[in-house]
Enzyme design. Structure first.
Site, PDB file in Angstrom:
ATOM      1  CB  SER A 187       6.861  -2.663   0.447  1.00 33.15           C
ATOM      2  OG  SER A 187       5.521  -1.340   0.401  1.00 33.15           O
ATOM      3  CE1 TYR A 200       2.831  -4.984  -3.081  1.00 31.99           C
ATOM      4  CE2 TYR A 200       2.669  -3.120  -1.244  1.00 31.99           C
ATOM      5  CZ  TYR A 200       3.344  -4.139  -2.505  1.00 31.99           C
ATOM      6  OH  TYR A 200       4.850  -4.013  -2.534  1.00 31.99           O
TER       7      TYR A 200
END
Length: 294
Positions: A187, A200
């Site tokens: 990401s 995360y």
């Protein structure tokens, strides 16, 4: 303007959306503004004919878009998903079968290392695997303060997002021959972390390192390892992770003034899974809408 070209900023939904907040796991079938996973638009070119792929988190969002693309490129597809996501998974399986390919569903929680026997299930039903896509991820609700990231949440985030990759690759390697590939999903959060979802973001940084390190060993076996790093993408993960104000303005601060749709990421996965990228390994391909990755 050439009539065969298209302005990349146009034609996709832009905020404000009208989406409701969901509890985890977010379901695509429960979203008002459905993500575009290529159901109507993705056209394959036979670049994965005869291949067999296992996609974790393949029931919805990015995983569904990849499953559709792989099937329309000629691959049989197995999907690992949570039991609560059965409805979404069945919808994806129908789309795979409509493309004339085999679909196999494997419910289970990847936080449990035993569930990584998903690989054996995929091998049994597809006759083997050539592509492993480590896409499944847990993203908890955004928090205001670091102290809210308690031990239970940290364990689940790391178990699903990074430790499961170690378990899955270990289980898959005996079945991956020369020419096979592993595609991980990181990401933009690996490079530009947001503190409300720091757990995360930290796992996504670990996935970048995992990809680069693993690629160095596995090329000696003829196996390539690469990674796709998305920016903001409209998926059920957004509906489960933020409050309604954030959900409905999601992506507005990007250069595109909107989030990506999952179908816009699918070609990156097809590239890595096909022979077109045979000289590419250890690479992180950003699909970030213009956000700079160092």
């Amino acid at each position: 303007m050439n009539p065969t070209t298209r302005d990349p900023r146009d034609g996709e939904p832009k905020p404000p959306f009208r989406e409701k907040e969901q509890r985890a796991p977010g379901l695509q079938s429960a979203m008002r503004q459905k993500p575009d996973c290529g159901e109507e638009s993705y056209a394959g070119l036979g670049r994965m004919k005869g291949r067999r792929a296992l996609i974790t988190g393949g029931d919805s969002g990015i995983g569904r878009a990849v499953a559709i693309a792989f099937a329309r490129e000629g691959a049989d597809v197995a999907i690992a998903h949570l039991a609560e996501e059965e409805k979404d998974a069945q919808e994806t399986a129908e789309l795979i079968r409509a493309a004339g390919r085999k679909a196999h569903l494997v419910p289970g929680d990847l936080a449990d290392p035993k569930t990584c026997a998903t690989v054996e299930s995929a091998v049994k039903h597809l006759g083997g695997i050539d592509v492993l896509v480590n896409n499944a991820a847990f993203q908890g609700k955004a928090v205001e303060h670091f102290e809210e990231l308690d031990e239970a949440r940290l364990r689940r985030t790391f178990d699903v997002n990074i430790l499961a990759m170690f378990h899955l690759v270990r289980a898959a390697l005996p079945h991956l021959g020369e020419g096979a590939c592993i595609i991980n999903v990181a990401s933009i959060q690996a490079y530009d972390p947001s503190h409300p979802i720091l757990d995360y973001a930290t796992t996504k940084g670990a996935i970048v390192t995992f990809t680069k390190g693993l690629s160095q060993e596995l090329l000696e076996r003829g196996i390539r390892v690469n990674c796709v790093a998305p920016g903001p993408v409209w998926t059920p993960l957004i509906a489960q992770s933020f409050d309604e104000e954030k959900i409905n303005s999601f992506g507005k601060d990007s250069l595109y003034k909107r989030p990506a749709q999952p179908v816009e990421l699918a070609p990156a996965f097809v590239f890595f899974a096909s022979d077109e990228s045979r000289y590419v390994t250890g690479e992180i391909l950003g699909v970030t809408g213009g956000r700079i990755m160092p």
